[in-house]
Write an enzyme that holds these catalytic residues in place. Structure first.
Site, PDB file in Angstrom:
ATOM      1  CG  ASN A   1       3.185  -1.839 -18.205  1.00  0.00           C
ATOM      2  OD1 ASN A   1       2.200  -2.199 -18.500  1.00  0.00           O
ATOM      3  ND2 ASN A   1       4.436  -1.796 -18.596  1.00  0.00           N
TER       4      ASN A   1
ATOM      5  CG  ASP B   1      10.774   0.188 -22.652  1.00  0.00           C
ATOM      6  OD1 ASP B   1      10.753  -0.792 -23.250  1.00  0.00           O
ATOM      7  OD2 ASP B   1      10.211   0.531 -23.653  1.00  0.00           O
TER       8      ASP B   1
ATOM      9  CG  ASP C   1      14.583  -6.734 -25.650  1.00  0.00           C
ATOM     10  OD1 ASP C   1      13.719  -7.339 -25.890  1.00  0.00           O
ATOM     11  OD2 ASP C   1      13.981  -5.660 -26.994  1.00  0.00           O
TER      12      ASP C   1
ATOM     13  CG  PHE D   1       2.377  -9.641 -28.347  1.00  0.00           C
ATOM     14  CD1 PHE D   1       3.093 -11.147 -28.332  1.00  0.00           C
ATOM     15  CD2 PHE D   1       1.113  -9.158 -28.330  1.00  0.00           C
ATOM     16  CE1 PHE D   1       2.415 -11.980 -28.247  1.00  0.00           C
ATOM     17  CE2 PHE D   1       0.191 -10.814 -28.665  1.00  0.00           C
ATOM     18  CZ  PHE D   1       0.405 -12.195 -28.147  1.00  0.00           C
TER      19      PHE D   1
ATOM     20  CE  LYS E   1      12.028  -5.594 -29.456  1.00  0.00           C
ATOM     21  NZ  LYS E   1      11.659  -5.678 -27.886  1.00  0.00           N
TER      22      LYS E   1
END
Ligand code: C5P
Length: 400
Positions: A210, A279, A306, A323, A341
Protein backbone atom coordinates in the site's frame (compact mmCIF):
# COMPACT_ATOMS: atom_id res chain seq x y z
CA UNK A 1 24.77 14.79 22.23
CA UNK A 2 21.41 16.45 21.55
CA UNK A 3 20.77 17.22 17.89
CA UNK A 4 18.28 18.70 15.45
CA UNK A 5 18.22 15.91 12.87
CA UNK A 6 14.91 15.66 10.99
CA UNK A 7 13.76 18.97 12.48
CA UNK A 8 12.66 21.95 10.40
CA UNK A 9 13.80 25.27 11.83
CA UNK A 10 12.18 28.38 10.42
CA UNK A 11 14.57 31.24 11.22
CA UNK A 12 13.03 34.70 11.36
CA UNK A 13 15.48 37.57 11.05
CA UNK A 14 14.36 41.08 11.99
CA UNK A 15 16.11 44.39 11.47
CA UNK A 16 18.89 44.88 13.99
CA UNK A 17 22.65 45.07 13.69
CA UNK A 18 22.88 41.52 15.09
CA UNK A 19 21.27 40.29 11.83
CA UNK A 20 24.79 39.73 10.47
CA UNK A 21 25.17 36.95 13.07
CA UNK A 22 22.20 35.10 11.52
CA UNK A 23 24.51 33.80 8.80
CA UNK A 24 26.57 31.96 11.41
CA UNK A 25 23.37 30.84 13.15
CA UNK A 26 22.14 29.16 9.93
CA UNK A 27 25.40 27.19 9.79
CA UNK A 28 25.24 26.23 13.46
CA UNK A 29 21.66 24.95 13.08
CA UNK A 30 22.60 22.95 9.99
CA UNK A 31 25.64 21.44 11.71
CA UNK A 32 23.23 20.07 14.30
CA UNK A 33 21.23 18.44 11.50
CA UNK A 34 18.33 20.89 11.05
CA UNK A 35 16.72 21.84 7.75
CA UNK A 36 16.62 25.64 7.77
CA UNK A 37 14.39 28.11 5.94
CA UNK A 38 14.71 31.84 6.49
CA UNK A 39 12.15 34.66 6.65
CA UNK A 40 13.56 38.21 6.65
CA UNK A 41 11.72 41.39 7.52
CA UNK A 42 12.32 44.45 5.35
CA UNK A 43 14.47 45.93 8.14
CA UNK A 44 16.67 42.82 8.26
CA UNK A 45 17.47 43.23 4.55
CA UNK A 46 19.09 46.60 5.36
CA UNK A 47 21.71 44.71 7.41
CA UNK A 48 22.28 41.48 5.49
CA UNK A 49 21.22 40.37 2.01
CA UNK A 50 18.71 37.58 1.39
CA UNK A 51 21.26 36.13 -1.05
CA UNK A 52 23.71 35.40 1.79
CA UNK A 53 21.10 33.54 3.81
CA UNK A 54 19.77 31.79 0.72
CA UNK A 55 23.24 30.51 -0.18
CA UNK A 56 23.87 29.30 3.37
CA UNK A 57 20.46 27.74 4.02
CA UNK A 58 20.19 26.19 0.55
CA UNK A 59 16.59 27.44 0.31
CA UNK A 60 15.02 30.61 -1.11
CA UNK A 61 14.62 33.30 1.53
CA UNK A 62 11.04 34.39 2.19
CA UNK A 63 10.43 38.13 2.48
CA UNK A 64 6.95 39.06 1.26
CA UNK A 65 3.46 38.35 2.54
CA UNK A 66 1.53 39.72 -0.40
CA UNK A 67 3.52 38.20 -3.21
CA UNK A 68 1.61 35.98 -5.59
CA UNK A 69 4.69 34.04 -6.74
CA UNK A 70 5.96 33.42 -3.21
CA UNK A 71 2.54 32.29 -2.04
CA UNK A 72 2.38 29.80 -4.91
CA UNK A 73 5.73 28.29 -3.83
CA UNK A 74 5.57 28.10 -0.07
CA UNK A 75 3.05 30.56 1.31
CA UNK A 76 2.62 31.69 4.91
CA UNK A 77 0.37 28.77 5.87
CA UNK A 78 2.71 26.16 4.35
CA UNK A 79 5.72 27.77 6.04
CA UNK A 80 3.91 27.66 9.38
CA UNK A 81 3.07 24.00 8.91
CA UNK A 82 6.57 23.14 7.69
CA UNK A 83 8.21 24.53 10.84
CA UNK A 84 8.99 22.38 13.86
CA UNK A 85 10.38 25.51 15.49
CA UNK A 86 10.04 29.22 14.76
CA UNK A 87 13.28 30.82 15.93
CA UNK A 88 13.51 34.61 15.66
CA UNK A 89 17.05 35.93 15.93
CA UNK A 90 17.56 38.77 16.25
CA UNK A 91 14.15 39.71 17.65
CA UNK A 92 14.07 43.52 17.76
CA UNK A 93 11.98 45.61 20.17
CA UNK A 94 9.58 46.43 17.35
CA UNK A 95 9.19 42.78 16.30
CA UNK A 96 8.59 41.77 19.93
CA UNK A 97 5.95 44.51 20.27
CA UNK A 98 4.18 43.40 17.10
CA UNK A 99 4.27 39.74 18.17
CA UNK A 100 2.84 40.60 21.58
CA UNK A 101 -0.09 42.38 19.91
CA UNK A 102 -0.71 39.44 17.60
CA UNK A 103 -0.27 41.62 14.54
CA UNK A 104 0.05 40.12 11.09
CA UNK A 105 1.44 43.05 9.15
CA UNK A 106 4.35 41.28 7.46
CA UNK A 107 5.31 37.71 6.56
CA UNK A 108 7.19 36.95 9.78
CA UNK A 109 4.45 38.07 12.21
CA UNK A 110 1.80 36.37 10.07
CA UNK A 111 3.67 33.05 10.13
CA UNK A 112 4.13 33.44 13.89
CA UNK A 113 0.33 33.46 14.20
CA UNK A 114 -0.17 30.73 11.60
CA UNK A 115 2.15 28.12 13.11
CA UNK A 116 1.59 25.53 15.81
CA UNK A 117 5.37 25.24 16.25
CA UNK A 118 7.03 26.54 19.43
CA UNK A 119 8.49 30.04 19.35
CA UNK A 120 12.04 30.81 20.49
CA UNK A 121 13.16 34.44 20.56
CA UNK A 122 16.69 35.83 20.76
CA UNK A 123 16.06 39.49 21.64
CA UNK A 124 18.59 42.10 20.55
CA UNK A 125 18.32 45.84 21.11
CA UNK A 126 19.84 48.84 22.89
CA UNK A 127 20.07 48.27 26.66
CA UNK A 128 17.71 51.18 27.41
CA UNK A 129 15.12 49.79 24.99
CA UNK A 130 15.42 46.37 26.67
CA UNK A 131 14.78 47.96 30.09
CA UNK A 132 11.83 50.04 28.90
CA UNK A 133 8.57 49.08 30.66
CA UNK A 134 6.87 48.60 27.28
CA UNK A 135 9.43 45.98 26.22
CA UNK A 136 9.28 44.34 29.67
CA UNK A 137 5.49 44.07 29.38
CA UNK A 138 5.68 42.70 25.83
CA UNK A 139 8.22 40.05 26.82
CA UNK A 140 6.01 39.05 29.78
CA UNK A 141 2.98 38.72 27.49
CA UNK A 142 4.87 36.51 25.04
CA UNK A 143 6.32 34.37 27.84
CA UNK A 144 2.83 33.82 29.26
CA UNK A 145 1.75 32.56 25.85
CA UNK A 146 4.57 30.01 25.89
CA UNK A 147 7.30 31.79 23.92
CA UNK A 148 10.81 30.93 25.10
CA UNK A 149 13.67 33.44 25.29
CA UNK A 150 17.39 33.01 24.87
CA UNK A 151 19.36 36.05 25.99
CA UNK A 152 19.96 38.87 25.59
CA UNK A 153 23.59 38.85 26.74
CA UNK A 154 25.22 41.78 28.49
CA UNK A 155 28.21 43.69 27.22
CA UNK A 156 29.44 46.31 24.81
CA UNK A 157 26.77 47.32 22.30
CA UNK A 158 27.12 48.50 18.70
CA UNK A 159 25.69 51.90 19.75
CA UNK A 160 28.48 52.38 22.33
CA UNK A 161 26.33 51.57 25.40
CA UNK A 162 27.14 48.76 27.79
CA UNK A 163 24.44 46.57 29.30
CA UNK A 164 21.90 43.86 28.49
CA UNK A 165 20.68 43.76 24.89
CA UNK A 166 23.30 41.97 22.82
CA UNK A 167 21.99 39.01 20.86
CA UNK A 168 23.27 35.74 22.30
CA UNK A 169 26.05 34.02 20.37
CA UNK A 170 24.83 31.76 17.53
CA UNK A 171 26.26 28.61 19.16
CA UNK A 172 24.30 29.32 22.37
CA UNK A 173 21.09 30.01 20.41
CA UNK A 174 21.52 26.80 18.37
CA UNK A 175 22.06 24.86 21.59
CA UNK A 176 18.90 26.36 23.14
CA UNK A 177 16.95 25.38 20.01
CA UNK A 178 18.28 21.84 20.31
CA UNK A 179 17.36 21.55 23.97
CA UNK A 180 13.77 22.60 23.29
CA UNK A 181 13.20 19.24 21.64
CA UNK A 182 14.85 17.22 24.39
CA UNK A 183 11.81 17.10 26.67
CA UNK A 184 12.68 14.07 28.79
CA UNK A 185 8.96 13.27 29.04
CA UNK A 186 9.58 9.57 28.37
CA UNK A 187 13.06 9.38 29.92
CA UNK A 188 14.15 5.76 30.23
CA UNK A 189 10.89 4.30 28.85
CA UNK A 190 11.28 1.56 26.23
CA UNK A 191 9.11 2.16 23.21
CA UNK A 192 8.48 0.07 20.10
CA UNK A 193 6.89 1.69 17.03
CA UNK A 194 5.74 -0.02 13.83
CA UNK A 195 5.86 2.07 10.66
CA UNK A 196 5.38 1.98 6.91
CA UNK A 197 3.56 -0.57 4.79
CA UNK A 198 4.08 -4.31 4.73
CA UNK A 199 4.89 -6.12 1.52
CA UNK A 200 3.32 -9.49 0.82
CA UNK A 201 4.97 -11.47 -1.98
CA UNK A 202 3.00 -13.11 -4.80
CA UNK A 203 6.02 -14.52 -6.60
CA UNK A 204 9.75 -13.67 -6.65
CA UNK A 205 9.14 -10.24 -8.22
CA UNK A 206 5.60 -9.13 -7.34
CA UNK A 207 3.87 -8.20 -4.14
CA UNK A 208 0.78 -6.66 -2.55
CA UNK A 209 1.41 -3.48 -0.60
CA UNK A 210 0.00 0.00 0.00
CA UNK A 211 0.93 3.68 -0.22
CA UNK A 212 2.00 4.25 3.39
CA UNK A 213 5.09 6.50 3.35
CA UNK A 214 6.12 5.71 6.94
CA UNK A 215 6.47 9.46 7.69
CA UNK A 216 4.15 9.45 10.71
CA UNK A 217 5.83 6.42 12.31
CA UNK A 218 9.31 7.85 11.71
CA UNK A 219 8.23 11.23 13.15
CA UNK A 220 6.92 9.41 16.23
CA UNK A 221 10.23 7.58 16.61
CA UNK A 222 12.04 10.92 16.43
CA UNK A 223 9.70 12.49 19.00
CA UNK A 224 10.04 9.49 21.32
CA UNK A 225 13.84 9.60 21.11
CA UNK A 226 13.78 13.37 21.75
CA UNK A 227 11.62 12.67 24.80
CA UNK A 228 14.34 10.38 26.14
CA UNK A 229 12.74 7.01 25.29
CA UNK A 230 14.84 4.01 24.27
CA UNK A 231 13.24 3.70 20.87
CA UNK A 232 12.96 0.80 18.43
CA UNK A 233 11.37 1.26 15.03
CA UNK A 234 10.07 -1.87 13.31
CA UNK A 235 9.73 -0.64 9.76
CA UNK A 236 8.33 -1.98 6.54
CA UNK A 237 9.97 -0.87 3.26
CA UNK A 238 10.09 2.95 3.08
CA UNK A 239 12.28 5.64 1.56
CA UNK A 240 13.15 7.58 4.70
CA UNK A 241 16.32 8.35 6.64
CA UNK A 242 16.09 6.64 10.00
CA UNK A 243 16.00 9.02 12.95
CA UNK A 244 19.15 9.35 15.05
CA UNK A 245 19.38 7.44 18.32
CA UNK A 246 16.69 5.00 17.20
CA UNK A 247 17.21 1.27 16.70
CA UNK A 248 15.85 0.42 13.23
CA UNK A 249 14.68 -3.13 12.49
CA UNK A 250 13.60 -3.63 8.88
CA UNK A 251 10.95 -6.17 7.96
CA UNK A 252 8.85 -6.85 4.87
CA UNK A 253 5.81 -8.95 5.69
CA UNK A 254 3.13 -8.69 8.37
CA UNK A 255 4.27 -12.00 9.84
CA UNK A 256 7.87 -10.77 10.11
CA UNK A 257 6.60 -7.55 11.72
CA UNK A 258 4.51 -9.53 14.21
CA UNK A 259 7.39 -11.84 15.14
CA UNK A 260 9.80 -8.94 15.55
CA UNK A 261 7.32 -7.06 17.78
CA UNK A 262 6.52 -10.09 19.92
CA UNK A 263 10.24 -10.71 20.44
CA UNK A 264 10.65 -7.12 21.66
CA UNK A 265 7.67 -7.18 24.04
CA UNK A 266 9.47 -8.31 27.22
CA UNK A 267 11.52 -5.07 26.96
CA UNK A 268 8.70 -2.75 25.97
CA UNK A 269 6.78 -0.22 28.10
CA UNK A 270 4.93 1.50 25.22
CA UNK A 271 3.88 0.06 21.87
CA UNK A 272 2.68 2.29 19.02
CA UNK A 273 1.22 0.57 15.95
CA UNK A 274 1.56 3.08 13.17
CA UNK A 275 2.22 0.63 10.34
CA UNK A 276 -0.30 0.17 7.54
CA UNK A 277 -0.25 -3.61 7.74
CA UNK A 278 -1.69 -5.44 4.71
CA UNK A 279 -4.94 -7.07 5.84
CA UNK A 280 -4.42 -10.02 3.48
CA UNK A 281 -1.52 -11.90 1.92
CA UNK A 282 -1.48 -14.38 -0.96
CA UNK A 283 -2.32 -17.86 0.31
CA UNK A 284 0.80 -19.19 -1.40
CA UNK A 285 3.93 -17.54 -2.77
CA UNK A 286 4.69 -18.91 -6.24
CA UNK A 287 8.30 -20.02 -6.53
CA UNK A 288 8.55 -18.93 -10.17
CA UNK A 289 7.27 -15.76 -11.83
CA UNK A 290 3.54 -16.08 -12.53
CA UNK A 291 3.04 -16.19 -16.32
CA UNK A 292 0.46 -14.18 -18.20
CA UNK A 293 -2.50 -16.46 -18.90
CA UNK A 294 -6.29 -16.21 -19.10
CA UNK A 295 -8.19 -12.89 -19.18
CA UNK A 296 -9.32 -13.36 -15.62
CA UNK A 297 -7.52 -14.95 -12.73
CA UNK A 298 -8.41 -15.10 -9.07
CA UNK A 299 -5.97 -14.88 -6.30
CA UNK A 300 -6.67 -16.67 -3.02
CA UNK A 301 -5.78 -14.43 -0.08
CA UNK A 302 -5.59 -15.21 3.63
CA UNK A 303 -5.96 -12.82 6.57
CA UNK A 304 -2.80 -11.46 8.12
CA UNK A 305 -2.38 -11.46 11.90
CA UNK A 306 -3.50 -8.29 13.70
CA UNK A 307 -0.23 -7.15 15.26
CA UNK A 308 -1.53 -4.51 17.65
CA UNK A 309 -4.34 -6.78 18.88
CA UNK A 310 -1.78 -9.55 19.50
CA UNK A 311 0.41 -7.13 21.46
CA UNK A 312 -2.42 -5.85 23.65
CA UNK A 313 -3.56 -9.43 24.33
CA UNK A 314 -0.08 -10.65 25.28
CA UNK A 315 0.92 -11.18 28.88
CA UNK A 316 3.59 -8.45 28.57
CA UNK A 317 0.96 -6.00 27.35
CA UNK A 318 2.59 -2.54 27.29
CA UNK A 319 0.73 0.79 27.09
CA UNK A 320 -0.65 0.21 23.59
CA UNK A 321 -1.49 2.88 21.03
CA UNK A 322 -3.10 2.22 17.64
CA UNK A 323 -4.05 4.32 14.63
CA UNK A 324 -7.39 4.46 12.85
CA UNK A 325 -7.64 5.83 9.33
CA UNK A 326 -11.31 6.48 8.65
CA UNK A 327 -13.30 8.26 5.96
CA UNK A 328 -16.47 9.00 7.95
CA UNK A 329 -17.71 9.04 11.56
CA UNK A 330 -14.01 9.12 12.42
CA UNK A 331 -14.28 9.45 16.19
CA UNK A 332 -17.01 6.87 16.81
CA UNK A 333 -15.36 4.25 14.56
CA UNK A 334 -12.01 4.91 16.20
CA UNK A 335 -13.43 4.53 19.72
CA UNK A 336 -15.02 1.22 18.72
CA UNK A 337 -11.69 0.07 17.26
CA UNK A 338 -9.91 1.01 20.48
CA UNK A 339 -12.31 -1.20 22.47
CA UNK A 340 -12.19 -4.09 19.97
CA UNK A 341 -8.39 -4.20 19.83
CA UNK A 342 -7.91 -3.65 23.57
CA UNK A 343 -5.92 -0.41 23.13
CA UNK A 344 -5.14 2.26 25.71
CA UNK A 345 -5.14 5.03 23.13
CA UNK A 346 -6.04 5.48 19.48
CA UNK A 347 -5.02 8.17 17.02
CA UNK A 348 -7.77 8.79 14.50
CA UNK A 349 -7.38 10.57 11.21
CA UNK A 350 -9.74 11.40 8.40
CA UNK A 351 -8.23 9.96 5.23
CA UNK A 352 -11.00 11.32 3.03
CA UNK A 353 -8.95 14.55 2.86
CA UNK A 354 -6.07 13.82 0.41
CA UNK A 355 -3.98 16.79 1.63
CA UNK A 356 -3.32 15.07 4.98
CA UNK A 357 -2.52 11.53 5.96
CA UNK A 358 -0.84 8.82 3.93
CA UNK A 359 1.82 10.44 1.72
CA UNK A 360 1.58 14.00 2.93
CA UNK A 361 3.96 15.84 5.28
CA UNK A 362 0.99 17.12 7.30
CA UNK A 363 -1.59 15.47 9.43
CA UNK A 364 -4.49 16.39 11.65
CA UNK A 365 -5.68 13.86 14.20
CA UNK A 366 -8.00 13.26 17.12
CA UNK A 367 -6.38 11.27 19.92
CA UNK A 368 -8.77 9.22 22.05
CA UNK A 369 -8.14 7.40 25.30
CA UNK A 370 -10.48 5.75 27.77
CA UNK A 371 -11.38 8.93 29.64
CA UNK A 372 -10.76 11.72 27.20
CA UNK A 373 -9.77 13.04 23.82
CA UNK A 374 -7.67 15.74 22.20
CA UNK A 375 -7.78 17.15 18.69
CA UNK A 376 -4.46 18.19 17.16
CA UNK A 377 -5.06 20.79 14.46
CA UNK A 378 -3.38 20.38 11.10
CA UNK A 379 0.42 20.63 11.39
CA UNK A 380 3.49 18.81 10.10
CA UNK A 381 3.91 15.23 11.24
CA UNK A 382 6.79 16.15 13.59
CA UNK A 383 4.57 18.57 15.52
CA UNK A 384 1.70 16.05 15.60
CA UNK A 385 4.11 13.33 16.77
CA UNK A 386 5.36 15.47 19.67
CA UNK A 387 1.77 16.14 20.76
CA UNK A 388 1.00 12.40 20.69
CA UNK A 389 4.14 11.65 22.72
CA UNK A 390 3.16 14.30 25.30
CA UNK A 391 -0.34 12.81 25.61
CA UNK A 392 1.08 9.30 26.07
CA UNK A 393 3.47 10.60 28.76
CA UNK A 394 0.58 12.38 30.55
CA UNK A 395 -1.64 9.28 30.47
CA UNK A 396 1.14 7.03 31.76
CA UNK A 397 1.93 9.55 34.53
CA UNK A 398 -1.71 9.89 35.58
CA UNK A 399 -2.07 6.09 35.76
CA UNK A 400 1.00 5.64 38.01
O1 C5P B 1 -8.01 -2.66 11.64
P1 C5P B 1 -7.28 -1.45 11.12
O2 C5P B 1 -6.27 -1.80 10.05
O3 C5P B 1 -8.14 -0.31 10.75
O4 C5P B 1 -6.46 -0.95 12.40
C1 C5P B 1 -5.47 0.01 12.34
C2 C5P B 1 -4.53 -0.16 13.52
O5 C5P B 1 -4.21 -1.53 13.74
C3 C5P B 1 -3.21 0.52 13.27
O6 C5P B 1 -2.69 0.89 14.52
C4 C5P B 1 -2.39 -0.61 12.64
O7 C5P B 1 -0.99 -0.38 12.79
C5 C5P B 1 -2.86 -1.80 13.42
N1 C5P B 1 -2.84 -3.07 12.67
C6 C5P B 1 -1.97 -4.08 13.02
N2 C5P B 1 -1.99 -5.26 12.35
C7 C5P B 1 -2.84 -5.46 11.35
C8 C5P B 1 -3.76 -4.45 10.97
C9 C5P B 1 -3.73 -3.27 11.64
O8 C5P B 1 -1.16 -3.87 13.95
N3 C5P B 1 -2.85 -6.62 10.71
Amino acid sequence: MAHLFNHNVLLGVSGGIAAYKSAELVRQLQERGASVRVIMTHGAQEFITPLTLQALSGNPVHTELLDEKAEQGMGHIELGRWADLLLIAPATADLIARLSMGRADDLLTTVALATAAPLLLAPAMNQQMWKDPATIANIATLSQRGAQMIGPASGQQACGDTGPGRMEEPSIIAQAATELFATGELAGKRIVITAGPTREALDPIRYISNNSSGKMGYALAQAAADAGAITTLVSGPVNLTPPDHVQLLCVETAEQMLNQCLALLPQCDIFIACAAVADYRPATIQEQKIKKGPQEVSLPLVRNPDIVAAVSASKHSPYTVGFAAETNDVVSYARAKMERKGLDMIVANDVSDPSIGFNSDDNSVTVLWRTGEHTAERANKGTIARQIVTLIAQQIDSAS
